[in-house]
Enzyme design. Sequence first.
Site, PDB file in Angstrom:
ATOM      1  N   GLN A 110      47.416  57.669  63.186  1.00 46.02           N
ATOM      2  CA  GLN A 110      48.850  57.818  62.949  1.00 46.02           C
ATOM      3  C   GLN A 110      49.433  56.523  62.383  1.00 46.02           C
ATOM      4  OE1 GLN A 110      50.965  59.440  66.266  1.00 46.02           O
ATOM      5  NE2 GLN A 110      52.976  59.173  65.343  1.00 46.02           N
ATOM      6  N   ARG A 220      47.892  67.499  71.083  1.00 46.25           N
ATOM      7  CA  ARG A 220      47.916  66.060  71.369  1.00 46.25           C
ATOM      8  C   ARG A 220      49.219  65.441  70.879  1.00 46.25           C
ATOM      9  NH1 ARG A 220      46.199  61.146  68.707  1.00 46.25           N
ATOM     10  NH2 ARG A 220      45.071  59.715  70.095  1.00 46.25           N
TER      11      ARG A 220
END
Length: 406
Positions: A110, A220
């Site tokens: 990310q 998640r």
Amino acid sequence: MLAPVLHHNYRFPINLISRFNPSVNFSYQSTAMSSSIVLPSISLTKAGSSDSLRNSSCLGFRNEIRRASLWNLKKSRVFVSVSVGSEAVVVDDALFKDYKPSSAFLFPGQGAQAVGMGVEAQKVPAAAELYKRANEILGFDLLDICINGPKEKLDSTVLSQPAIYVTSLAAVEVLRAREGGQQIIDSVDVTCGLSLGEYTGLAFAGAFSFEDGLKLVKLRGEAMQDAADAAKSAMVSFIGLDSGKVQELCDAANDEVDDANKVQIANYLCTGNYAVSGGLKGIEAVEAKAKSFKARMTVRLAVAGAFHTSFMGPAVSRLEAALAETAIRTPRIPVISNVDAEPHADPSTIRKILARQVTSPVQWETTVKTLLARGLQKSYELGPGKVIAGIIKRMDKSAEIENIGA
């Protein structure tokens, strides 16, 4: 201790066979569809015995399976065992412990996302198909968000994680489509990824299907976002300090805040670049002290909260439940964990590691140092951004790494 000799028709994982038989090739797609081949009458005895694995010459895999056994004779433990009736295979978790890397696929985490990613993938049918399959699973047009944004939407945890996962695996298909691409893919003998990228690596290595991996990544992202919403927390990156100094900085800040605002090192990226996570007041405290500790720069990270700390604790039980319901197989090549910088072969261990990952510091520095020390020759960063390439080059200017975008 001697293990009982079992004679039973059971399924020996394809991904273990293919690891020792270069003529058998499986992608993360084909492995997902077929994860086992029936081999008759396999006997298991004490590891270390020349009869650790005996099999018929059925399907021509006799030598490959014997090699698999011999690789593990040194470990003095049972390589695989059978649960009669369930046909479950238990794999020695240390199967890949002595891996010797030569070519690696590295997947971003990310923060690598950028509006416009996915455009190149539309030129390759197999890559474009991944976005279509993703849309069906997610229930919205992921490609449109990847290409058109807006940036604020793409940057959200719940969207950036599936977007990076899909785009990174689409990059594999972009590589496969180019001249010599399949040969490169076949040469890869180790993979890993930054945080989220570990899921991408596991999908590439056939530990679970593209679809199952995407479902896990979706959950998640949602679970991490919910955990971040439950408390005021943040992350900040420190440039120019070694890990010892960053720890001293955290200790100094923690002396001034309550338990709800404690901070800790969350990402060990590379020498001189470490990220700290924690309560908002704690983050403000370390930022205020950074100059006195001679940090060259601080960068507040655009993430939802204190990733890779106990602040993500509420996400763990949700991940554990989802992982328990997910079919996970032994990867066909080593996949290095962010938690301990080691590869794991046992599916049950992989489940536990993935659940722990969101609350454990990312050991990326150790991972890269180990890969380079063990002889890694060439790396490929697949997916959006060039964060990993920058880290690799910072650690070893002579390291050879190529970016493959989608």
